[in-house]
Design a protein around this motif. Structure first.
Motif, PDB file in Angstrom:
ATOM      1  N   VAL A  55      43.314  25.358  43.469  1.00 52.40           N
ATOM      2  CA  VAL A  55      44.515  25.408  42.142  1.00 52.40           C
ATOM      3  C   VAL A  55      44.121  26.877  41.969  1.00 52.40           C
ATOM      4  CG1 VAL A  55      44.092  24.161  40.354  1.00 52.40           C
ATOM      5  CG2 VAL A  55      42.465  22.871  41.821  1.00 52.40           C
ATOM      6  N   GLY A  56      45.381  27.184  41.370  1.00 53.39           N
ATOM      7  CA  GLY A  56      46.029  28.857  41.755  1.00 53.39           C
ATOM      8  C   GLY A  56      46.410  29.224  42.824  1.00 53.39           C
ATOM      9  N   GLY A  67      44.328  32.517  45.831  1.00 52.70           N
ATOM     10  CA  GLY A  67      44.604  31.086  45.958  1.00 52.70           C
ATOM     11  C   GLY A  67      45.819  31.282  47.549  1.00 52.70           C
ATOM     12  N   GLU A  92      49.636  25.293  41.436  1.00 53.91           N
ATOM     13  CA  GLU A  92      49.904  26.185  40.211  1.00 53.91           C
ATOM     14  C   GLU A  92      50.915  25.526  39.446  1.00 53.91           C
ATOM     15  OE1 GLU A  92      50.533  29.820  38.914  1.00 53.91           O
ATOM     16  OE2 GLU A  92      49.167  29.209  40.386  1.00 53.91           O
ATOM     17  N   ARG A  93      50.179  25.952  38.127  1.00 56.02           N
ATOM     18  CA  ARG A  93      50.667  26.365  36.805  1.00 56.02           C
ATOM     19  C   ARG A  93      51.897  26.440  36.118  1.00 56.02           C
ATOM     20  NH1 ARG A  93      50.371  29.364  32.590  1.00 56.02           N
ATOM     21  NH2 ARG A  93      48.745  30.964  32.937  1.00 56.02           N
ATOM     22  N   ARG A 149      49.748  21.663  35.678  1.00 54.06           N
ATOM     23  CA  ARG A 149      48.342  22.809  34.882  1.00 54.06           C
ATOM     24  C   ARG A 149      47.413  21.007  34.901  1.00 54.06           C
ATOM     25  NH1 ARG A 149      46.857  23.065  29.485  1.00 54.06           N
ATOM     26  NH2 ARG A 149      48.120  21.233  29.004  1.00 54.06           N
ATOM     27  N   GLY A 156      38.443  26.627  43.035  1.00 56.22           N
ATOM     28  CA  GLY A 156      38.873  27.559  42.055  1.00 56.22           C
ATOM     29  C   GLY A 156      39.783  28.858  41.902  1.00 56.22           C
ATOM     30  N   THR A 157      41.254  29.239  42.270  1.00 58.07           N
ATOM     31  CA  THR A 157      41.312  30.601  42.155  1.00 58.07           C
ATOM     32  C   THR A 157      42.376  30.542  40.757  1.00 58.07           C
ATOM     33  OG1 THR A 157      42.815  30.217  43.683  1.00 58.07           O
ATOM     34  CG2 THR A 157      41.050  30.654  44.716  1.00 58.07           C
ATOM     35  N   ASP A 158      42.247  30.009  40.087  1.00 49.37           N
ATOM     36  CA  ASP A 158      42.790  30.102  38.731  1.00 49.37           C
ATOM     37  C   ASP A 158      42.671  30.864  37.798  1.00 49.37           C
ATOM     38  OD1 ASP A 158      40.674  28.753  38.771  1.00 49.37           O
ATOM     39  OD2 ASP A 158      41.981  27.454  37.109  1.00 49.37           O
ATOM     40  N   SER A 198      40.386  30.227  33.776  1.00 49.42           N
ATOM     41  CA  SER A 198      40.580  28.868  35.322  1.00 49.42           C
ATOM     42  C   SER A 198      40.101  27.744  34.613  1.00 49.42           C
ATOM     43  CB  SER A 198      39.037  29.390  35.987  1.00 49.42           C
ATOM     44  OG  SER A 198      38.549  28.532  36.537  1.00 49.42           O
ATOM     45  N   ALA A 201      38.221  33.338  38.266  1.00 47.76           N
ATOM     46  CA  ALA A 201      37.907  32.559  38.398  1.00 47.76           C
ATOM     47  C   ALA A 201      36.067  32.175  37.735  1.00 47.76           C
ATOM     48  CB  ALA A 201      38.170  30.479  39.121  1.00 47.76           C
TER      49      ALA A 201
END
Length: 445
Positions: free
Chosen positions: A11-12, A17, A35-36, A133, A162-164, A168, A303
């Motif tokens: 995520v990200g 990511g 990716e958001r 998102r 999670g790499t957002d 995060s 994150a």
């Protein structure tokens, strides 16, 4: 079982990511990258949000492992030291290394992100979903809920990583489920970007340096770009008479810069427009623990441990996270329930060490680099490095030009300083003894 249950969800799709997706795909995993934002390769770039990267050895080491270092370095500009701009007088150059030939590399965050995204999507087993998102996560099952332009959708994954970034959503979901604790330590400083365009088709400043305007309680830096422009970043307090909001009118902005950054005025024709319209970003340190939950949800990079940008190590540190997780997966036979706790055990001391060093380097860049005493200290340090090659190495060289673990850098520098203290004390004792003996001989005469 549907194919998505076998996927690793990342995520990200930022720097960490995309790099992680490359490493996981090389291990043979099926990867879903969420990716958001829209695809950055086709979407509009948000104004004033770049903060150029200073890519150094840790980041390059990670890129070499996926064969992307040479491609990335074609657009990089090496910076071999700091160029200090006083309010009055000529700029002064301070080399990063004793030899003068080592450099950190200025590179566009967007260009690097696009290169990593291209590399990830070119690998078999990687799919990307933009405009997704994360708004819900069940850590026990790996079920995720995303908001998209078409409405809410759900997806499942065997493992969710999670790499957002510092804000995060994955960390937020773990926090909401009572599975971790976090602390957010924001500075009373923000950042705003300005631009120095090319002048006469060439760089307006020396492109071989990171330029710094140290002003005690505030500063500005400038990094070169391949198009011969410079991206400047102001780091100013967020409150008080020296804050961003204290300058309202174009005349006030021009007066302030003429007084504190006079050499910038002729180089930045869009100064007032940039200042008035570019946003103010926040700066802070994020800490949390644990970095994983249930053996199937984990955090990497900002994150898990966002840091301030003053050592140029944020992306380098995140890339090093990916390399270390890859090692842990090797050692654990891709058993995520073992690899994720081992990853945190291996990295937490190092990330705390660089977080502290980055905060200390802000004070150095803002307050100390213009001091004659500081400059003398750097000259002495470089002389020691030349006199004791491999035995005495400065903190900056160990952080930027090696992959020595950050926590070991702190320990090694402390040992070096202690050893120098012993030598200095011994030399002083010998001197005192010699003077005493000479005085004694004088009295006997």
């Amino acid at each position: 079982m549907s194919p998505e249950h076998d996927e690793i969800a990342v995520v990200g799709a930022g720097l960490a990511g995309c790099l992680l997706a490359c490493f996981l795909a090389q291990r043979g995993h099926q990867v879903a990258l969420y990716e958001r934002r829209p695809d950055p390769r086709t979407g509009r770039v948000e104004r004033g949000r770049s903060i150029n990267l200073a890519l150094s050895e840790r980041g390059l080491d990670a890129l070499r492992r996926i064969g992307l270092d040479e491609q990335v370095m074609t657009d990089a500009l090496p910076m071999r030291g700091r160029m200090i701009h006083p309010v009055a007088g000529e700029p002064q150059f301070q080399s990063y290394s004793a030899s003068g030939d080592r450099a950190i590399n200025s590179i566009s965050r967007g260009a690097l992100n696009n290169a990593l995204l291209d590399a990830a999507t070119a690998l078999p087993g990687v799919r990307v979903a933009f405009d997704h998102r994360l708004v819900g996560l069940d850590p026990a099952t790996g079920e995720m809920t995303f908001e998209t332009p078409q409405g809410k959708v759900t997806a499942n994954a065997r493992v969710v990583l999670g790499t957002d970034g510092a804000g995060s959503a994955v960390r937020g979901q773990l926090l909401a489920n009572g599975l971790l604790e976090e602390s957010l330590d924001f500075l009373d400083y923000g950042y705003k970007e300005l631009t120095i365009p090319p002048m006469g088709g060439d760089f307006a400043l020396d492109p071989d340096a990171l330029h710094i305007w140290p002003r005690g309680t505030s500063m500005m830096i400038a990094l070169p770009n391949p198009d011969r422009s410079f991206t400047c970043t102001l780091f100013w307090p967020t409150h008080g008479t020296s804050a961003f909001a204290s300058l309202g009118s174009p005349a006030a902005i021009e007066r302030h810069f003429a007084e504190h950054y006079p050499d910038l005025i002729p180089l930045a024709p869009n100064l007032v427009d940039d200042y008035q319209h570019n946003p103010v970003g926040v700066l802070g340190t994020v800490r949390c623990t644990p970095w994983q939950a249930t053996g199937r949800v984990g955090l990497l990079g900002d994150a898990a441990h966002a840091i301030v940008p003053f050592y140029g190590q944020g992306a380098n540190c995140a890339f090093e996270d990916v390399v270390e997780l890859d090692r842990c997966l090797d050692e654990c036979g891709d058993d995520w329930t073992a690899a994720l706790p081992l990853f945190q055990q291996r990295r937490q001391d190092d990330t705390e060490a660089i977080a502290r060093m980055a905060l200390a380097n802000f004070v150095e860049m803002r307050d100390k680099v213009a001091s004659p005493l500081f400059q003398l200290g750097r000259k002495v340090e470089h002389a020691l490095e030349r006199a004791l090659p491999g035995r005495y190495v400065s903190r900056y060289e160990l952080v930027s030009f090696s992959t020595t673990p950050y926590a070991e850098v702190v320990r090694r520098v402390r040992r070096q300083h202690q050893a120098l203290g012993v030598v200095a004390a011994g030399a002083a004792a010998l001197l005192v003894g010699a003077v005493g003996a000479a005085l004694g001989r004088g009295r006997r005469r």
